[in-house]
Design an enzyme around this catalytic site. Structure first.
Site, PDB file in Angstrom:
ATOM      1  CB  SER A  29      44.734  44.015  39.360  1.00 14.36           C
ATOM      2  OG  SER A  29      43.810  43.322  38.571  1.00 14.36           O
ATOM      3  CG  HIS A  61      40.419  51.968  37.184  1.00 15.54           C
ATOM      4  ND1 HIS A  61      41.442  51.728  38.059  1.00 15.54           N
ATOM      5  CD2 HIS A  61      39.290  51.792  37.875  1.00 15.54           C
ATOM      6  CE1 HIS A  61      40.941  51.425  39.244  1.00 15.54           C
ATOM      7  NE2 HIS A  61      39.629  51.460  39.160  1.00 15.54           N
ATOM      8  CG  HIS A  83      39.301  40.727  33.921  1.00 13.05           C
ATOM      9  ND1 HIS A  83      39.472  42.092  33.837  1.00 13.05           N
ATOM     10  CD2 HIS A  83      40.400  40.236  34.555  1.00 13.05           C
ATOM     11  CE1 HIS A  83      40.636  42.406  34.405  1.00 13.05           C
ATOM     12  NE2 HIS A  83      41.214  41.304  34.842  1.00 13.05           N
ATOM     13  CE1 TYR A  85      35.619  41.354  36.243  1.00 17.03           C
ATOM     14  CE2 TYR A  85      37.271  39.649  36.592  1.00 17.03           C
ATOM     15  CZ  TYR A  85      36.903  40.991  36.584  1.00 17.03           C
ATOM     16  OH  TYR A  85      37.830  41.948  36.885  1.00 17.03           O
ATOM     17  CD  GLU A  86      36.119  43.246  32.341  1.00 12.21           C
ATOM     18  OE1 GLU A  86      36.484  43.051  31.162  1.00 12.21           O
ATOM     19  OE2 GLU A  86      36.789  43.900  33.147  1.00 12.21           O
ATOM     20  CB  ALA A 113      46.841  40.811  41.313  1.00  7.78           C
ATOM     21  CG  MET A 211      39.209  36.172  38.850  1.00  5.85           C
ATOM     22  SD  MET A 211      38.080  37.388  39.572  1.00  5.85           S
ATOM     23  CE  MET A 211      38.058  36.870  41.291  1.00  5.85           C
ATOM     24  CB  SER A 212      43.426  38.148  34.178  1.00  7.79           C
ATOM     25  OG  SER A 212      44.644  38.026  34.885  1.00  7.79           O
ATOM     26  CG  ASN A 235      44.349  37.394  47.733  1.00  7.50           C
ATOM     27  OD1 ASN A 235      44.739  37.834  46.649  1.00  7.50           O
ATOM     28  ND2 ASN A 235      43.439  36.458  47.829  1.00  7.50           N
ATOM     29  CG  HIS A 244      38.657  44.574  42.366  1.00  2.00           C
ATOM     30  ND1 HIS A 244      39.455  43.740  41.598  1.00  2.00           N
ATOM     31  CD2 HIS A 244      38.517  45.722  41.651  1.00  2.00           C
ATOM     32  CE1 HIS A 244      39.785  44.369  40.476  1.00  2.00           C
ATOM     33  NE2 HIS A 244      39.225  45.564  40.486  1.00  2.00           N
TER      34      HIS A 244
END
Ligand code: HPA
Length: 270
Positions: A29, A61, A83, A85-86, A113, A211-212, A235, A244
């Site tokens: 990301s 994107h 990902h 979550y998709e 990230a 998450m990846s 973060n 995000h």
């Protein structure tokens, strides 16, 4: 034929043939701009690639794969990844890896990230991934049929190649970005973690969370590829204002620092 072999055949017809890439790089990301480091690339959008779903939530994107000379080495660079979550099928989470392997890449560099958990991993720091914990609830090897060339039960005892890990730490020194190594925990997302979940992850041995990446690393190991992973800490995990947009912005703000490290790493591999 496997979808990903169809995709690889398509890419060969689109000019990706010839000398095999020495490595594949998956951009996390905010790092998409690094594809501009490739000299005279051939490129293909994921939307034009059979077998490659368009990653969700990426409208506007750019998602594409490029091949060319990256810092002196022939490389494939993936801008955009899948990902869990998709809601993709498990094996699609590693689409980039299956295709990179089919095109001849045997070394995989993954970037992402991540939220920092360990005290020294402040926003803006980088972490060389030493190991991971898969908490996504899925695995790219799940499915009714095995992908050609993939081990059914791959060992994961050295999932991140120790030689590449040492080379990455050295590259960090050379780039003036000394970094720690650590354990990356992959969660399903897409919600960020609660403070209680971050404390749980810390007790489990995680130093950073994202998450990846982990599905890609599992697939690469099943294919016998050498893997190296680099996280940018964007973060502190578990913050009340995680977003995000902030993750993307931090990735973009630090992309040149990441590139400096990767440039030394790739130069050292040549
Ligand atoms: N949690 C999960 N994924 C992330 C984070 C985080 O705090 N930061 C960047 N990706």
């Amino acid at each position: 034929m496997d979808d990903f072999l169809v995709a690889a055949a398509h890419l060969r017809r689109a000019g990706f043939g010839g000398e095999a890439p020495r490595l594949a790089l998956i951009l996390g990301s905010g790092f998409g701009g690094l594809e501009h480091e490739i000299d005279s690339p051939v490129q293909c959008s994921y939307s034009d690639l059979p077998g490659f779903p368009v990653p969700a939530g990426t409208s506007g994107h750019v998602c594409r794969v490029s091949q060319g000379v990256l810092w002196g080495t022939r490389a494939l660079v993936f801008r955009g990844r899948y990902h869990a979550y998709e809601g993709h099928a498990p094996r699609e989470l590693a689409a980039c890896v299956w295709v990179a392997h089919a095109l001849g890449a045997r070394t995989l560099l993954v970037t992402n990230a991540a939220g920092g958990i360990r005290g020294d991993l402040a926003p803006g720091s980088m972490m060389a991934i030493r190991d991971h914990i898969n908490l996504t609830g899925t695995n790219p090897l799940v499915g009714p049929t095995r992908l050609r060339g993939a081990a059914a039960f791959p060992p994961m005892g050295a999932a991140y190649d120790p030689g590449l890990l040492a080379a990455l730490l050295k590259a960090g020194e050379q780039a003036g970005e000394p970094m720690a190594s650590g354990v990356y925990a992959a969660v399903l997302g897409p919600s960020f973690e609660t403070p209680a979940e971050v404390e749980m992850l810390r007790r489990l041995g995680a130093d950073a969370v994202g998450m990846s990446t982990v599905p890609e690393v599992i697939a690469a190991n099943a294919l016998g590829m050498r893997v190296c992973g680099l996280s940018l800490i964007t973060n502190r995990a578990g913050g009340a204002h995680d977003s995000h947009e902030r993750v993307l912005q931090s990735g973009a703000d630090n992309a040149l620092r990441l590139a400096a490290v990767l440039r030394h790493l790739v130069a050292g591999l040549a």
